[in-house]
Design an enzyme around this catalytic site. Structure first.
Site, PDB file in Angstrom:
ATOM      1  N   ALA A  52       0.821  -1.222   0.000  1.00 40.85           N
ATOM      2  CA  ALA A  52       0.000   0.000   0.000  1.00 40.85           C
ATOM      3  C   ALA A  52       0.849   1.264   0.000  1.00 40.85           C
ATOM      4  O   ALA A  52       0.493   2.263  -0.625  1.00 40.85           O
ATOM      5  CB  ALA A  52      -0.942  -0.001   1.203  1.00 40.85           C
ATOM      6  N   GLU A  53       1.958   1.229   0.727  1.00 36.07           N
ATOM      7  CA  GLU A  53       2.790   2.429   0.876  1.00 36.07           C
ATOM      8  C   GLU A  53       3.648   2.722  -0.353  1.00 36.07           C
ATOM      9  O   GLU A  53       3.734   3.870  -0.784  1.00 36.07           O
ATOM     10  CB  GLU A  53       3.693   2.300   2.114  1.00 36.07           C
ATOM     11  CG  GLU A  53       2.952   2.350   3.428  1.00 36.07           C
ATOM     12  CD  GLU A  53       2.430   3.734   3.778  1.00 36.07           C
ATOM     13  OE1 GLU A  53       2.820   4.723   3.147  1.00 36.07           O
ATOM     14  OE2 GLU A  53       1.596   3.816   4.699  1.00 36.07           O
ATOM     15  N   SER A  54       4.312   1.705  -0.888  1.00 32.59           N
ATOM     16  CA  SER A  54       5.306   1.953  -1.936  1.00 32.59           C
ATOM     17  C   SER A  54       5.240   0.997  -3.115  1.00 32.59           C
ATOM     18  O   SER A  54       6.041   1.126  -4.044  1.00 32.59           O
ATOM     19  CB  SER A  54       6.709   1.862  -1.327  1.00 32.59           C
ATOM     20  OG  SER A  54       6.991   0.505  -0.964  1.00 32.59           O
TER      21      SER A  54
END
Length: 180
Positions: A52-54
């Site tokens: 989700a983040e990167s």
């Protein structure tokens, strides 16, 4: 006979294509580092947060300045380095997967300890601890002051949904591949 062989080959090729598509969309990287640093966190959750983040891009840099796989803000990275006793930490170390994952999981474990549940910890990881504390104190968002009835930031609401969906998929991947 030829039709059966052709059908079998098509089934095998379809299965291979599906596995390749899942592996491209939901990579499983840095598993040893994740497991070494996860603490109380499930491996599938850490994979889901990184996704989700990167999207597993080690050099990811957000518009806000969050860095690396787990998208740590520089001030958060400095704070986690201090709490972790990393006396030789340099700001550029945040780009190293082993450092970024160690700090990100340490931070997420701290948030779970602080807020008492994964959902609030993930909300704080995304929107900040101060925002989550403010939401919990506001009866408009929390009836009991301990859980959120409403998440006022659409980005954070969507982030939680995305992480939980990713986690379900990673649970399946890890189970099917025997890497649970």
């Amino acid at each position: 006979m030829k039709a059966k062989i052709t059908l079998a080959i098509l089934i095998v090729l379809t299965a291979i294509a599906m596995v390749m598509a899942v592996n491209m969309r939901f990579p499983v990287r840095h598993l040893d580092i994740i497991r070494e640093n996860a603490g109380e966190l499930e491996t599938s959750l850490v994979l889901a947060v990184i996704k989700a983040e990167s999207s597993f891009r080690e050099g990811a840099l957000s518009r806000a300045g969050a860095q690396g796989l787990m998208q740590l803000m520089p001030a958060t990275a400095e704070e986690m380095a201090s709490h972790m006793g990393l006396t030789d930490f340099q700001p550029e170390d945040v780009w190293l997967p082993e450092i970024n994952i160690a700090m990100g999981t340490f931070y997420l474990n701290r948030l779970v300890s602080q807020f008492g549940c994964i959902e609030l910890a993930l909300a704080a990881y995304n929107a900040g601890q101060g925002n989550v504390n403010n939401w919990l104190a506001d009866p408009q968002f929390s009836a009991d002051g301990e859980s959120l009835d409403v998440i006022p930031f659409p980005e954070t609401y969507n982030y939680l949904r995305r992480v939980r969906q990713n986690q379900r998929i990673y649970n399946i991947i890890l189970t099917v591949t025997g890497r649970v």
